[in-house]
Design a protein around this motif. Structure first.
Motif, PDB file in Angstrom:
ATOM      1  N   PRO A 185       0.849  -1.197   0.000  1.00 32.00           N
ATOM      2  CA  PRO A 185       0.000   0.000   0.000  1.00 32.00           C
ATOM      3  C   PRO A 185       0.882   1.243   0.000  1.00 32.00           C
ATOM      4  O   PRO A 185       1.948   1.254   0.619  1.00 32.00           O
ATOM      5  N   ARG A 186       0.451   2.261  -0.702  1.00 34.58           N
ATOM      6  CA  ARG A 186       1.271   3.476  -0.796  1.00 34.58           C
ATOM      7  C   ARG A 186       0.373   4.708  -0.796  1.00 34.58           C
ATOM      8  O   ARG A 186      -0.746   4.688  -1.290  1.00 34.58           O
ATOM      9  N   ARG A 187       0.930   5.805  -0.286  1.00 39.32           N
ATOM     10  CA  ARG A 187       0.296   7.110  -0.380  1.00 39.32           C
ATOM     11  C   ARG A 187       0.665   7.724  -1.736  1.00 39.32           C
ATOM     12  O   ARG A 187       1.649   7.311  -2.360  1.00 39.32           O
ATOM     13  N   PRO A 188      -0.094   8.716  -2.195  1.00 37.08           N
ATOM     14  CA  PRO A 188       0.208   9.340  -3.489  1.00 37.08           C
ATOM     15  C   PRO A 188       1.649   9.835  -3.601  1.00 37.08           C
ATOM     16  O   PRO A 188       2.279   9.683  -4.640  1.00 37.08           O
ATOM     17  N   ALA A 189       2.187  10.415  -2.528  1.00 40.81           N
ATOM     18  CA  ALA A 189       3.561  10.916  -2.590  1.00 40.81           C
ATOM     19  C   ALA A 189       4.546   9.772  -2.810  1.00 40.81           C
ATOM     20  O   ALA A 189       5.523   9.906  -3.551  1.00 40.81           O
ATOM     21  N   GLY A 190       4.284   8.641  -2.165  1.00 38.91           N
ATOM     22  CA  GLY A 190       5.147   7.478  -2.351  1.00 38.91           C
ATOM     23  C   GLY A 190       5.057   6.921  -3.760  1.00 38.91           C
ATOM     24  O   GLY A 190       6.061   6.484  -4.337  1.00 38.91           O
ATOM     25  N   LEU A 191       3.875   6.939  -4.333  1.00 39.68           N
ATOM     26  CA  LEU A 191       3.708   6.486  -5.711  1.00 39.68           C
ATOM     27  C   LEU A 191       4.417   7.411  -6.690  1.00 39.68           C
ATOM     28  O   LEU A 191       5.024   6.962  -7.654  1.00 39.68           O
ATOM     29  N   THR A 192       4.342   8.711  -6.426  1.00 37.94           N
ATOM     30  CA  THR A 192       5.003   9.683  -7.300  1.00 37.94           C
ATOM     31  C   THR A 192       6.492   9.389  -7.402  1.00 37.94           C
ATOM     32  O   THR A 192       7.074   9.416  -8.490  1.00 37.94           O
ATOM     33  N   ALA A 193       7.107   9.064  -6.263  1.00 38.11           N
ATOM     34  CA  ALA A 193       8.543   8.753  -6.257  1.00 38.11           C
ATOM     35  C   ALA A 193       8.808   7.383  -6.878  1.00 38.11           C
ATOM     36  O   ALA A 193       9.786   7.187  -7.602  1.00 38.11           O
ATOM     37  N   ALA A 194       7.914   6.427  -6.627  1.00 39.07           N
ATOM     38  CA  ALA A 194       8.149   5.055  -7.072  1.00 39.07           C
ATOM     39  C   ALA A 194       8.073   4.914  -8.586  1.00 39.07           C
ATOM     40  O   ALA A 194       8.817   4.128  -9.184  1.00 39.07           O
ATOM     41  N   VAL A 195       7.179   5.654  -9.222  1.00 39.86           N
ATOM     42  CA  VAL A 195       6.979   5.482 -10.668  1.00 39.86           C
ATOM     43  C   VAL A 195       7.482   6.676 -11.468  1.00 39.86           C
ATOM     44  O   VAL A 195       7.323   6.713 -12.692  1.00 39.86           O
ATOM     45  N   ASP A 196       8.071   7.660 -10.793  1.00 40.47           N
ATOM     46  CA  ASP A 196       8.641   8.837 -11.459  1.00 40.47           C
ATOM     47  C   ASP A 196       7.591   9.544 -12.313  1.00 40.47           C
ATOM     48  O   ASP A 196       7.748   9.718 -13.523  1.00 40.47           O
ATOM     49  N   THR A 229       4.319  12.764 -12.156  1.00 40.76           N
ATOM     50  CA  THR A 229       3.868  13.940 -11.421  1.00 40.76           C
ATOM     51  C   THR A 229       2.715  13.565 -10.505  1.00 40.76           C
ATOM     52  O   THR A 229       2.031  12.553 -10.713  1.00 40.76           O
ATOM     53  N   ARG A 230       2.503  14.367  -9.498  1.00 40.53           N
ATOM     54  CA  ARG A 230       1.401  14.109  -8.568  1.00 40.53           C
ATOM     55  C   ARG A 230       0.061  14.160  -9.288  1.00 40.53           C
ATOM     56  O   ARG A 230      -0.851  13.373  -8.994  1.00 40.53           O
ATOM     57  N   THR A 231      -0.065  15.076 -10.249  1.00 45.76           N
ATOM     58  CA  THR A 231      -1.319  15.179 -11.014  1.00 45.76           C
ATOM     59  C   THR A 231      -1.587  13.882 -11.774  1.00 45.76           C
ATOM     60  O   THR A 231      -2.716  13.367 -11.789  1.00 45.76           O
ATOM     61  N   THR A 232      -0.547  13.343 -12.411  1.00 44.33           N
ATOM     62  CA  THR A 232      -0.701  12.087 -13.162  1.00 44.33           C
ATOM     63  C   THR A 232      -1.077  10.953 -12.230  1.00 44.33           C
ATOM     64  O   THR A 232      -1.982  10.146 -12.528  1.00 44.33           O
ATOM     65  N   VAL A 233      -0.421  10.875 -11.079  1.00 46.93           N
ATOM     66  CA  VAL A 233      -0.708   9.807 -10.118  1.00 46.93           C
ATOM     67  C   VAL A 233      -2.151   9.900  -9.624  1.00 46.93           C
ATOM     68  O   VAL A 233      -2.862   8.889  -9.555  1.00 46.93           O
ATOM     69  N   GLN A 234      -2.600  11.097  -9.297  1.00 48.78           N
ATOM     70  CA  GLN A 234      -3.973  11.263  -8.811  1.00 48.78           C
ATOM     71  C   GLN A 234      -4.983  10.892  -9.887  1.00 48.78           C
ATOM     72  O   GLN A 234      -6.018  10.258  -9.598  1.00 48.78           O
TER      73      GLN A 234
END
Length: 266
Positions: A31-42, A44-49
């Motif tokens: 499980p990951r928070r959005p910030a963790g996903l942003t770093a994990a998959v390189d 942007t936060r907008t794309t992740v959201q």
């Protein structure tokens, strides 16, 4: 109930973006928070959201305590997609193997292309096929080894010598175009081939365009690229492959000349 069209849409949605695949893979692990996903998959936060929103619409993820985690549905989608990728990659590799053999007129049975384990040379591992053939020679120690090869290299010579030292008998057919180089570059190996009763070397009167290898219950077929580099090695105990390799070996040997007679004429 979800229709076939809906299922196709989900598959198309996931396959349409490497970032979506990477995000689902990351969430499948933990499980990951959005910030963790942003770093994990390189990304942007907008794309992740935006992607998380698409995953939630499809019931692939749920949000708990600020973190996103895959649902059983998301886990199944991820695992099925990974299996699909593996199958596509394997099909491409086996297709390459079959195409290389067809190009040189090997007449390898089409139904046998899937019958065995395939080692493929890649950009990351350019010596994969050579290394596997060397390992097979070493594994044949104490056995009866028969092989046909369009190339002669030091790595093969050393492995064959080791197998002979450990009690193997080796019968080898080599390409006519490498005999002179073999004699001049690999003198000790040539001398042993002429003097050791357990080593029998033949020279094909015609160019060799692919390789075959046989010991115990294992049969191997090697496809070469246009520069005569080993590219794919299929090893199998399947009866169709074994029978084809045995027939090819018998044919090559029957048409070849003993190395001793070729050396005398040289």
């Amino acid at each position: 109930m979800r229709s076939d069209e809906d299922g196709h849409g989900g598959a198309q949605y996931l396959a349409g973006s490497p970032v979506r695949v990477a995000m689902l893979r990351a969430l499948r692990e933990d499980p990951r928070r959005p910030a963790g996903l942003t770093a994990a998959v390189d990304a942007t936060r907008t794309t992740v959201q935006r992607i998380l929103s698409g995953f939630r619409e499809r019931d692939w993820v749920v949000k708990r305590g600020g973190a996103y985690r895959v649902t059983p549905t998301g886990r199944r989608v991820h695992d099925a997609y990974e299996v699909l990728l593996d199958e596509v990659e394997l099909a491409e590799r086996r297709g390459q193997f079959a195409a290389d053999l067809e190009r040189v007129g090997a007449d390898f049975p089409t139904e046998a292309v899937d019958a065995g384990e395939l080692t493929v040379t890649t950009d990351r591992n350019p010596l994969a096929a050579v290394d596997r053939l060397t390992e097979l020679l070493r594994e044949g120690a104490g056995s009866t080894i028969r092989a046909v090869s369009p190339i002669v290299i030091q790595q093969f010579n050393e492995a064959a010598a080791g197998a002979l030292d450990d009690g193997a008998s080796v019968t080898l057919v080599i390409d006519r175009d490498v005999v002179e180089e073999s004699i001049s570059t690999f003198g000790p190996a040539t001398d042993r081939a002429l003097q050791d009763d357990d080593a029998v070397v033949y020279v094909s009167p015609e160019p060799i365009r692919y390789g075959v290898f046989r010991y115990d219950d294992i049969a191997c077929v090697t496809a070469y690229d246009r520069r005569n580099n080993p590219r794919c090695v299929l090893e199998s105990t399947d009866r169709t492959v074994v029978d084809w390799v045995d027939e090819r070996l018998d044919s090559f040997i029957a048409e070849a000349d003993p190395l001793a007679s070729v050396v005398e004429r040289a």
